[in-house]
Design a protein around this motif. Structure first.
Motif, PDB file in Angstrom:
ATOM      1  N   TYR A   3       0.840  -1.187   0.000  1.00 16.92           N
ATOM      2  CA  TYR A   3       0.000   0.000   0.000  1.00 16.92           C
ATOM      3  C   TYR A   3       0.880   1.243   0.000  1.00 16.92           C
ATOM      4  O   TYR A   3       2.030   1.215   0.428  1.00 16.92           O
ATOM      5  N   ARG A   4       0.295   2.339  -0.468  1.00 15.39           N
ATOM      6  CA  ARG A   4       0.944   3.647  -0.365  1.00 15.39           C
ATOM      7  C   ARG A   4      -0.079   4.631   0.172  1.00 15.39           C
ATOM      8  O   ARG A   4      -1.286   4.386   0.104  1.00 15.39           O
ATOM      9  N   ILE A   5       0.406   5.722   0.715  1.00 13.97           N
ATOM     10  CA  ILE A   5      -0.484   6.706   1.316  1.00 13.97           C
ATOM     11  C   ILE A   5      -0.207   8.074   0.707  1.00 13.97           C
ATOM     12  O   ILE A   5       0.938   8.385   0.361  1.00 13.97           O
ATOM     13  N   GLU A   6      -1.256   8.852   0.544  1.00 15.29           N
ATOM     14  CA  GLU A   6      -1.153  10.213   0.021  1.00 15.29           C
ATOM     15  C   GLU A   6      -1.957  11.142   0.913  1.00 15.29           C
ATOM     16  O   GLU A   6      -2.888  10.713   1.594  1.00 15.29           O
ATOM     17  N   VAL A   7      -1.592  12.418   0.878  1.00 14.24           N
ATOM     18  CA  VAL A   7      -2.308  13.446   1.624  1.00 14.24           C
ATOM     19  C   VAL A   7      -3.085  14.291   0.627  1.00 14.24           C
ATOM     20  O   VAL A   7      -2.509  14.844  -0.311  1.00 14.24           O
ATOM     21  N   ASP A   8      -4.395  14.407   0.828  1.00 13.68           N
ATOM     22  CA  ASP A   8      -5.199  15.347   0.041  1.00 13.68           C
ATOM     23  C   ASP A   8      -5.027  16.705   0.710  1.00 13.68           C
ATOM     24  O   ASP A   8      -5.648  16.990   1.737  1.00 13.68           O
ATOM     25  N   GLN A   9      -4.164  17.524   0.154  1.00 17.07           N
ATOM     26  CA  GLN A   9      -3.805  18.787   0.798  1.00 17.07           C
ATOM     27  C   GLN A   9      -4.954  19.788   0.811  1.00 17.07           C
ATOM     28  O   GLN A   9      -4.925  20.734   1.592  1.00 17.07           O
ATOM     29  N   ASP A  10      -5.969  19.587  -0.013  1.00 18.47           N
ATOM     30  CA  ASP A  10      -7.145  20.454   0.021  1.00 18.47           C
ATOM     31  C   ASP A  10      -8.062  20.108   1.191  1.00 18.47           C
ATOM     32  O   ASP A  10      -8.901  20.917   1.579  1.00 18.47           O
ATOM     33  N   VAL A  11      -7.898  18.924   1.741  1.00 14.69           N
ATOM     34  CA  VAL A  11      -8.741  18.457   2.842  1.00 14.69           C
ATOM     35  C   VAL A  11      -8.009  18.565   4.185  1.00 14.69           C
ATOM     36  O   VAL A  11      -8.630  18.706   5.229  1.00 14.69           O
ATOM     37  N   CYS A  12      -6.685  18.536   4.159  1.00 12.50           N
ATOM     38  CA  CYS A  12      -5.875  18.547   5.385  1.00 12.50           C
ATOM     39  C   CYS A  12      -6.161  19.793   6.219  1.00 12.50           C
ATOM     40  O   CYS A  12      -6.190  20.912   5.700  1.00 12.50           O
ATOM     41  N   ILE A  13      -6.361  19.583   7.531  1.00 10.93           N
ATOM     42  CA  ILE A  13      -6.594  20.693   8.458  1.00 10.93           C
ATOM     43  C   ILE A  13      -5.384  20.945   9.355  1.00 10.93           C
ATOM     44  O   ILE A  13      -5.467  21.690  10.324  1.00 10.93           O
ATOM     45  N   SER A  14      -4.267  20.319   9.042  1.00  9.16           N
ATOM     46  CA  SER A  14      -3.002  20.516   9.760  1.00  9.16           C
ATOM     47  C   SER A  14      -3.102  20.189  11.244  1.00  9.16           C
ATOM     48  O   SER A  14      -2.514  20.877  12.078  1.00  9.16           O
ATOM     49  N   SER A  15      -3.820  19.128  11.568  1.00  8.46           N
ATOM     50  CA  SER A  15      -3.934  18.737  12.975  1.00  8.46           C
ATOM     51  C   SER A  15      -2.599  18.233  13.512  1.00  8.46           C
ATOM     52  O   SER A  15      -2.338  18.316  14.708  1.00  8.46           O
ATOM     53  N   GLY A  16      -1.784  17.670  12.632  1.00 11.94           N
ATOM     54  CA  GLY A  16      -0.473  17.182  13.032  1.00 11.94           C
ATOM     55  C   GLY A  16      -0.459  15.758  13.546  1.00 11.94           C
ATOM     56  O   GLY A  16       0.594  15.265  13.935  1.00 11.94           O
ATOM     57  N   MET A  17      -1.593  15.088  13.542  1.00 10.53           N
ATOM     58  CA  MET A  17      -1.616  13.715  14.055  1.00 10.53           C
ATOM     59  C   MET A  17      -0.724  12.792  13.238  1.00 10.53           C
ATOM     60  O   MET A  17       0.016  11.992  13.794  1.00 10.53           O
ATOM     61  N   CYS A  18      -0.757  12.923  11.923  1.00 12.31           N
ATOM     62  CA  CYS A  18       0.074  12.041  11.092  1.00 12.31           C
ATOM     63  C   CYS A  18       1.556  12.346  11.298  1.00 12.31           C
ATOM     64  O   CYS A  18       2.378  11.425  11.370  1.00 12.31           O
ATOM     65  N   VAL A  19       1.893  13.610  11.427  1.00 13.69           N
ATOM     66  CA  VAL A  19       3.284  14.006  11.641  1.00 13.69           C
ATOM     67  C   VAL A  19       3.772  13.494  12.997  1.00 13.69           C
ATOM     68  O   VAL A  19       4.889  12.998  13.121  1.00 13.69           O
ATOM     69  N   ALA A  20       2.923  13.565  13.996  1.00 14.74           N
ATOM     70  CA  ALA A  20       3.294  13.079  15.333  1.00 14.74           C
ATOM     71  C   ALA A  20       3.362  11.560  15.386  1.00 14.74           C
ATOM     72  O   ALA A  20       4.264  11.003  16.014  1.00 14.74           O
ATOM     73  N   ASP A  21       2.425  10.891  14.703  1.00 11.91           N
ATOM     74  CA  ASP A  21       2.369   9.428  14.751  1.00 11.91           C
ATOM     75  C   ASP A  21       3.386   8.753  13.836  1.00 11.91           C
ATOM     76  O   ASP A  21       3.794   7.626  14.103  1.00 11.91           O
ATOM     77  N   ALA A  22       3.783   9.422  12.762  1.00 14.29           N
ATOM     78  CA  ALA A  22       4.738   8.829  11.811  1.00 14.29           C
ATOM     79  C   ALA A  22       5.673   9.900  11.258  1.00 14.29           C
ATOM     80  O   ALA A  22       5.640  10.226  10.068  1.00 14.29           O
ATOM     81  N   PRO A  23       6.525  10.464  12.120  1.00 16.95           N
ATOM     82  CA  PRO A  23       7.421  11.538  11.661  1.00 16.95           C
ATOM     83  C   PRO A  23       8.432  11.072  10.623  1.00 16.95           C
ATOM     84  O   PRO A  23       9.013  11.897   9.919  1.00 16.95           O
TER      85      PRO A  23
END
Length: 72
Positions: A3-23
């Motif tokens: 699998y691969r993962i992408e960020v829909d930057q138009d939907v992202c609210i910059s909560s930072g959960m992904c950055v904190a959970d998988a830096p």
């Protein structure tokens, strides 16, 4: 194929959960929106699905090849 993962930057609210959970996989760009780090290592398929489920805005999309994976 993994699998691969992408960020829909138009939907992202910059909560930072992904950055904190998988830096090792995510960072904030200059606009403070999450993005996948180019050339970053790969997490397990289960870890990618877990990250997508944890995104409060639903901005993380998981794919198996070109097909979206229903993470929910």
């Amino acid at each position: 194929m993994a699998y691969r993962i992408e960020v829909d930057q138009d939907v992202c609210i910059s909560s930072g959960m992904c950055v904190a959970d998988a830096p090792e996989l995510f960072r904030f760009n200059d606009d403070e929106v999450a993005e996948v780090i180019p050339g970053a290592g790969q997490l397990s398929d289960q870890a990618l699905v877990r990250l997508a489920r944890g995104c409060p805005s639903g901005a993380l999309q998981v794919y198996d090849g070109d097909q979206p994976v229903d993470a929910f």
